[in-house]
Structures are given as C-alpha cells and as structure tokens.
Design a protein around this motif. Sequence first.
Motif, PDB file in Angstrom:
ATOM      1  N   VAL A   1      45.018  40.166  39.402  1.00  0.00           N
ATOM      2  CA  VAL A   1      45.343  40.202  37.798  1.00  0.00           C
ATOM      3  C   VAL A   1      44.688  41.277  37.276  1.00  0.00           C
ATOM      4  O   VAL A   1      45.564  42.164  36.375  1.00  0.00           O
ATOM      5  CB  VAL A   1      44.972  38.809  37.483  1.00  0.00           C
ATOM      6  N   LEU A   2      43.335  41.551  37.873  1.00  0.00           N
ATOM      7  CA  LEU A   2      42.797  42.808  36.989  1.00  0.00           C
ATOM      8  C   LEU A   2      43.794  44.194  37.435  1.00  0.00           C
ATOM      9  O   LEU A   2      43.812  45.067  36.645  1.00  0.00           O
ATOM     10  CB  LEU A   2      41.390  42.780  37.595  1.00  0.00           C
ATOM     11  N   GLY A   3      44.329  44.125  38.711  1.00  0.00           N
ATOM     12  CA  GLY A   3      44.999  45.262  38.929  1.00  0.00           C
ATOM     13  C   GLY A   3      46.014  45.444  38.144  1.00  0.00           C
ATOM     14  O   GLY A   3      46.379  46.719  37.924  1.00  0.00           O
ATOM     15  N   TRP A   4      46.702  44.634  37.602  1.00  0.00           N
ATOM     16  CA  TRP A   4      47.718  44.902  36.601  1.00  0.00           C
ATOM     17  C   TRP A   4      47.234  45.590  35.404  1.00  0.00           C
ATOM     18  O   TRP A   4      47.616  46.502  34.823  1.00  0.00           O
ATOM     19  CB  TRP A   4      48.501  43.659  36.581  1.00  0.00           C
TER      20      TRP A   4
ATOM     21  N   ALA B   1      45.601  52.800  33.159  1.00  0.00           N
ATOM     22  CA  ALA B   1      45.900  54.261  33.834  1.00  0.00           C
ATOM     23  C   ALA B   1      47.049  54.901  33.325  1.00  0.00           C
ATOM     24  O   ALA B   1      46.669  56.099  33.030  1.00  0.00           O
ATOM     25  CB  ALA B   1      45.971  54.192  35.361  1.00  0.00           C
ATOM     26  N   TYR B   2      48.203  54.288  32.976  1.00  0.00           N
ATOM     27  CA  TYR B   2      49.442  54.778  32.230  1.00  0.00           C
ATOM     28  C   TYR B   2      48.839  55.072  30.913  1.00  0.00           C
ATOM     29  O   TYR B   2      49.131  56.526  30.465  1.00  0.00           O
ATOM     30  CB  TYR B   2      50.424  53.759  32.309  1.00  0.00           C
TER      31      TYR B   2
ATOM     32  N   GLU C   1      43.698  50.915  46.109  1.00  0.00           N
ATOM     33  CA  GLU C   1      45.138  51.252  46.414  1.00  0.00           C
ATOM     34  C   GLU C   1      46.240  50.205  46.241  1.00  0.00           C
ATOM     35  O   GLU C   1      47.176  50.339  45.653  1.00  0.00           O
ATOM     36  CB  GLU C   1      45.303  51.498  47.963  1.00  0.00           C
ATOM     37  N   GLY C   2      45.952  49.048  46.089  1.00  0.00           N
ATOM     38  CA  GLY C   2      46.677  48.006  45.574  1.00  0.00           C
ATOM     39  C   GLY C   2      47.060  48.072  43.933  1.00  0.00           C
ATOM     40  O   GLY C   2      47.997  47.825  43.447  1.00  0.00           O
ATOM     41  N   THR C   3      45.941  48.568  43.070  1.00  0.00           N
ATOM     42  CA  THR C   3      45.964  48.974  41.665  1.00  0.00           C
ATOM     43  C   THR C   3      47.123  50.115  41.657  1.00  0.00           C
ATOM     44  O   THR C   3      48.207  50.220  40.812  1.00  0.00           O
ATOM     45  CB  THR C   3      44.845  49.216  41.114  1.00  0.00           C
ATOM     46  N   LYS C   4      47.093  50.962  42.579  1.00  0.00           N
ATOM     47  CA  LYS C   4      47.968  52.200  42.727  1.00  0.00           C
ATOM     48  C   LYS C   4      49.377  51.661  42.754  1.00  0.00           C
ATOM     49  O   LYS C   4      50.470  51.942  42.490  1.00  0.00           O
ATOM     50  CB  LYS C   4      47.609  53.308  43.630  1.00  0.00           C
TER      51      LYS C   4
ATOM     52  N   PHE D   1      47.571  57.840  39.620  1.00  0.00           N
ATOM     53  CA  PHE D   1      46.841  57.716  40.733  1.00  0.00           C
ATOM     54  C   PHE D   1      45.074  58.411  40.534  1.00  0.00           C
ATOM     55  O   PHE D   1      44.349  57.810  41.102  1.00  0.00           O
ATOM     56  CB  PHE D   1      47.300  58.141  41.880  1.00  0.00           C
ATOM     57  N   ARG D   2      45.245  59.540  39.967  1.00  0.00           N
ATOM     58  CA  ARG D   2      43.928  60.248  39.841  1.00  0.00           C
ATOM     59  C   ARG D   2      42.850  59.486  38.865  1.00  0.00           C
ATOM     60  O   ARG D   2      41.645  59.239  39.079  1.00  0.00           O
ATOM     61  CB  ARG D   2      44.109  61.710  39.291  1.00  0.00           C
ATOM     62  N   TYR D   3      43.735  58.816  37.855  1.00  0.00           N
ATOM     63  CA  TYR D   3      42.893  57.956  36.787  1.00  0.00           C
ATOM     64  C   TYR D   3      42.088  56.895  37.586  1.00  0.00           C
ATOM     65  O   TYR D   3      40.857  56.525  37.394  1.00  0.00           O
ATOM     66  CB  TYR D   3      43.626  57.724  35.685  1.00  0.00           C
ATOM     67  N   ILE D   4      43.146  56.281  38.335  1.00  0.00           N
ATOM     68  CA  ILE D   4      42.521  54.971  39.088  1.00  0.00           C
ATOM     69  C   ILE D   4      41.466  55.188  40.165  1.00  0.00           C
ATOM     70  O   ILE D   4      40.360  54.533  40.065  1.00  0.00           O
ATOM     71  CB  ILE D   4      43.864  54.247  39.855  1.00  0.00           C
TER      72      ILE D   4
END
Length: 481
Positions: A144-147, A153-154, A466-469, A16-19
């Motif tokens: 799609v970019l969120g994924w 981030a991982y 937040e959606g990416t998280k 989350f911090r990275y995002i």
Amino acid sequence: MSKVTKDIEAPLAKVFRYIEQEKNNFVENLKNAVSIKSVSADPNLRFEVLKMMNWANNKLKILGAEVELCETGIQVMNNEKIELPPVLMGKLGNNTSKKTICLYGHLDVQPADISDGWSSEPFILTKRDDKLYGRGSSDDKGPVLGWMHAIEAYQQTGTELPVNLKFIFEGMEESGSIGLSELLSKRKDTFFSDVDYVCVSDSYWLGTEKPCLTYGLRGMCSFGVEIKGSSKDLHSGMYGGIVFEAMSDLIHILDKLVDHKGKILIPGIYNDVEPLSEKEKELFMKLDFNVDNHLTDIGVSKPLKETKEDLLINNWRKPSLSIHGIEGAFSGSGFKTVIPRKVIGKFSIRLVPNQDPKKVSDQVKSYINSIWNSRKSPNKLKIIQSNDGEIPWITDPFNSHFMAAHRATEIVYNSEPDYTICGGSIPITLTLEKITGKSVLLLPMGAGDDGAHSQDEKINLLNYIEGTKLMAAYLYEVSKI
C-alpha cells in the motif's frame, strides 16, 4: 531466468532516481505504519485499526487525493456490538483523456506477539540482512505504501501522473472484509463508473528470485463436523468400554475425507474442475520454481507430487482438502484421561475454477451423512458450514492489461515475469471484477518467503524499493493501452 533489455524512458528514469534517493524515508514510513497494531481480529485493538485508516487518509490527502472514510456498520463479537473500521475510498486526477486505475489494498494485519516465536518485536520494524521484519511489512502495508511512494515520486520530479487513480484501502481484510462488498456495490454506478482497470497489491512472488503477475485465486469452503456423545466429559477409567465415544466417531469421519496422497475422497468433487488450456500449460512450463528449495524453505522432506508442473497444478488448479484441528479435545501437555462429551473437527476445501461452493457443500454434506449412516453410532452428528464459501477467480493473462504489467516488469527487473495462480483466496478480487466489469490484475511486491501470517514476517528491502518502481512503471505502461 530469461533476460531482456529495456531502455528506461526519460519520465520513468527521473521517477526511479527519486525512489532510490528517498528509500530511507520510505523505510521510515513503513516503520511508522508497522508500529500501529491494526489487528482487525482483536476487538481491543479496533481503535488501532481506526488509527491506521486515519494515518493512510492523511498520507493520501498530502498527495492531493480527495478521500473519504466510509462507514460500513457494526460487527457483533462476543455478544458485543463493535463499530467496523471505515473503508478509505479516494481519487486522484479527473482527466477524461487518461485511463482510470482502481487500486485495492488493506491496512489491517494478523495478530502477532514476540512470544509466538518472533526473533524481534513484531510491531517494531527491524532490519536484518537487508530484510525488513515486522507484522504487515509484506501483507499488506508495504505494498500500500508502495503506491503512495510511486505517486510521490511522480509529483516530486515534476512528472505528470499518467493515469487517474482511485483507491480502496480497507481495515478488515484479515477478518473477512466484513461490510466491504455491500459498500462497493452501492458505489457501482458512481465511484466505479469511469474505472478502466483494477490492480490488487496483495500477493507474492512464487519464489524469491523472479517477479510474477497473478491471474487466479482459489476459492474456499470451510466446515465443522460436530459429534456429541454424553452430556458431560467422562472419566475414561470409569466409562471407557461402556459408551460410544465422540472422538472415535470424529476420527473415523475425518480419516475418510482425504487419502495419504492428498486425493479428496468425496464423490464428484473433481467433476467440475476446469482443465488447463494449451496456452496455460506453456505458462506452467516456463515457471521459475525449484521444488527442492521450496521444500527446504518450509522444512518438508517430500512433496505430494514430484515434478514442478504437477506440484503447482496440484496447488493452483486442483482442489485440496486440509484438516485444521479438533475443538473440544484436550490439547495441553501431559495426559488428561477424559472422554470428551463433544468434539468438532474443522476442515476446509480450496476450490478451483468452475467449482461452485454451494454444489461442493452439498457433496460434502451428502458424503459425511453417508459415512455416518454406515457408522451406526448413537451419538449425534451436526455438520457446520462457516459461511457461503468463497468463489475461485481466474482471468485472461494474455489481455492488454497484463501485457502492460509485463512490460513494466521487464523495465524494472530486466526479466520477464512468471504468471502464477495463488493457492489462497482474496474474495474482494472477484467482487471488484463483477462490479467494474473490467480486467483485474494482482501485482505482487513481496517474495515467496516473506512469511505473511507467520512469525518473522518480512519484506526484502530490494522488493520494497524495486516493487515501488514497478508500481510507477505499471501506471506508465497502462496509460499507453
């Protein structure tokens, strides 16, 4: 909004911090994606769709995915053969001790031009009041970019990706996903053999404040009613009062399809509608939905139903009939005093669980023919059906897959999600369920006012990040099932 408290486990906290740290770069990625005019309906922009697929292909390769651009054949448009854009299929990870999640999204968009009424150029991502405006920002390039960003981030935090992933990203969703079902069916025993769950990122929150999980979609049948009178258009001064007019016949038929309260008048149309279970009724009672705010957002003064529950049940769990337009009639400004020789009225019926498109089609044709026989017009009637229809989809929102997504939503938004059905159709959802035999979940990123397909389409910066998280948390929670 009900609140919950969820401690964020250490691996997710780093992700989350990275995002958060990279959100400006993620916005820049969306800007680049939006700038590609991947309008699948325009044959002159088909090269842009191909450009978009190659762009995404390269992004996944950078993340270490094995990817393939799969050909899907030829499409005939305006008597010209045009090559369909490839479907991007890929995989990341092959650890047999981990769950394998199949992700679906699309990278083509609806047509857009600033002359349509946009406040800014539709293919230039524009930020106003923490909202990112641009065609495809919410439908479906942002999700799609969120994924991709969740995976990044991982990886960049040294956090092991908790699941194996498979990707299906297409470039023809806005034009009927031509060729996709055939391609996926051929890969049933190979690409899909180890898939445990499917997640579709192509839907929206019910409103603007509360996240949701989507467990159903309506299907659709669409029709044209063609009435042909004379062999050519006629002057109303010379021929009005002499001929049976095609437009009058058409209006007569259209007027008998649905009443002023939205009730469909076709006999038997409601017979197969599946009733709500008691558990599902409870989900409707909990929904965070303000009728007045919803009407204000769309500029409507009065709804067909008064209460929140009745209105949403009418949209999600009952069929609806909408009349869309009349082809062949004069529609420009001013007057053209002509009697059109041929007119086609276009309408569609949104279907709900347990309704069969073929049975509905037979009911529609039988009813229209009965109206026509009573009309006793010498004009010629033809009923046109645009396709075989789209079957409605609904799944169990109480299974372990949905519960994992529920927990992920609580972690990110500190709120329980609403459980919603989408009034629209995403036919590939049912296809993926049939091919895999696994649970399919729709995980929305965008808000209910994003304006997909409309002018000034946008995604809120909050929803995008937040959606990416949420996507990252979803992968983490699904790995525990």
